[in-house]
Design an enzyme around this catalytic site. Sequence first.
Site, short mmCIF file in Angstrom:
data_model
loop_
_atom_site.label_atom_id
_atom_site.label_comp_id
_atom_site.label_asym_id
_atom_site.label_seq_id
_atom_site.Cartn_x
_atom_site.Cartn_y
_atom_site.Cartn_z
N ASP A 1 0.85 -1.13 0.08
CA ASP A 1 0.17 0.08 0.05
C ASP A 1 0.85 1.23 0.14
O ASP A 1 0.46 2.28 -0.62
CB ASP A 1 -1.04 0.13 1.31
CG ASP A 1 -1.75 1.16 1.32
OD1 ASP A 1 -2.49 1.51 0.12
OD2 ASP A 1 -2.05 1.72 2.41
N HIS B 1 4.16 4.65 -3.12
CA HIS B 1 4.52 5.85 -2.61
C HIS B 1 6.03 6.16 -2.21
O HIS B 1 6.52 6.91 -2.53
CB HIS B 1 3.57 6.49 -1.56
CG HIS B 1 2.05 6.27 -2.10
ND1 HIS B 1 1.72 6.63 -3.13
CD2 HIS B 1 1.16 5.76 -1.39
CE1 HIS B 1 0.34 6.26 -3.57
NE2 HIS B 1 0.05 5.69 -2.34
#
Length: 488
Positions: free
Chosen positions: A245, A250
């Site tokens: 995630d 990211h």
Amino acid sequence: MFFYLAETQPGRGRVVGPSIQGMPDPRPSTLLILGASGDLAARLLMPGLGMLLAHEPKRRVQLIGSGVEDLTDAEWKKRVKSSFDSEGAKGPAVTATLKNTKYIKADVTAKADLEGLLAACDNPPALYFALPPAITEKACAQLAKIELPDKTSLALEKPFGTDERSAKRLNTLLLTIVPESRIHRVDHFLGRSTVLNLLGLRFANRLIEPMLSNRDVESIEIVYDEQLALENRARYYDHAGALVDMIQSHLLQVMAVLVMEAPATLRAEDVRDQKQLALRATHLWNDDPSTSRRARYSAGSVAGRKLPAYKNEDGVDPALGTETLAEVVVEVRNMRWAGVPILMRSGKALASHRREIIVTFKAPSHVPPEFKTLKTADRLRICIAPDEMSLELNVNGPGDPYVIDRATLKADFNPGDLPAYGEVLQGILDGDATLSVRGDAAVEGWRIVAPVLKAWKSGTVPLDEYPAGSNGPKSWPTGAAEATPAKR
Ligand SMILES: O=C1O[C@H](COP(=O)(O)O)[C@@H](O)[C@H](O)[C@H]1O
């Protein structure tokens, strides 16, 4: 001790791309959101679009929403308005989009429905897939059979594939639809003003850039700890976990911007080339997945909110053993960074929000012995949210000149006018791919974490527990230096 170093002028958050001040007004465009009745569209995409329109009154965007839900145009308009209102977005561009927006019920895995949607677009559309990855892939397989208007672009949310192989397969499929320059693999962290401003900090200062290398840097931490817990996202999160995630996507992108070599220009290809070189050089510390850590929260309370243990949250399958806190240490094996541990950590239901990059510098090669209490290293602290940068230094304290104290040189910079999704949509609508992830970078992200995923699956790294509202398992080392066993 605090010294305010500088306060930047209010202005645009964005420093790159073709819509820099002084450039012509943006062309009219069409944003076609597939999966428009879902949470992502309502909570992030449409508010981001609203802010972009409020910020650029001359921008004209035809917004078409599509989903499997039955919605009248009036119901759809009400949703769009409420998303725009949630950010207080107002102005002529907002009004124009609201007036003309429409909703079309469609099954995006059916070619005829997709053709119907495309026929409703006034301009070559940006197709935004706000859909689960499996449906996105099916829709793309159908799109590949359709002749699309020139300049059509595609925007895809993470996760991009589930491993290196599937990401490569998806890249191949997408390239049969449009060229790479018109594929936007969305990573909203690349639209965050702090991350954008790393470019300015690094490449517009004589002072900082030469210090960022293994000559002077001891370690780096990139941390995104959240107080948020599962927040009804079990269907997605329980299959992703903190590693996929946040870190695989990211934080690796943020790291790439932090460690890449200076691009010759800030054009998309130059920036993406440099990021890719950095990612290609990135490997697990010691090539050893056992340096990674994982844990999940047990019952507790965060900021006064009681939370059940993750395994008892609605929709969670405890047998999957999903982690809600992950830590990985990597090394960028090139001349500039070899030997510097880079710790990436992200987790949910933690005591406080801690969303920052910390660059810890090495001790001076010689310190006069008269100086007392010199314990802490110089640090560059870049807070991702709220936007803040500071330099923590050793200085002479008050009184005894041989006592060393800490001083913080703090730069409060304007967070920019656009939220991350506004920046991302601006790039997509203007055909600027700088703030999205290139296909090879998406594959590289999976390559870097693959040994960790494998080790976790085989159970060689224990799944620890931490009470919700704590700082994570007590037994975990703090900081990159402690987390890295000596190199071979
Ligand atoms: O993409 C994601 O990001 C958020 C954190 O980003 P923020 O901008 O909302 O702070 C994270 O909570 C979420 O799990 C993840 O999917």
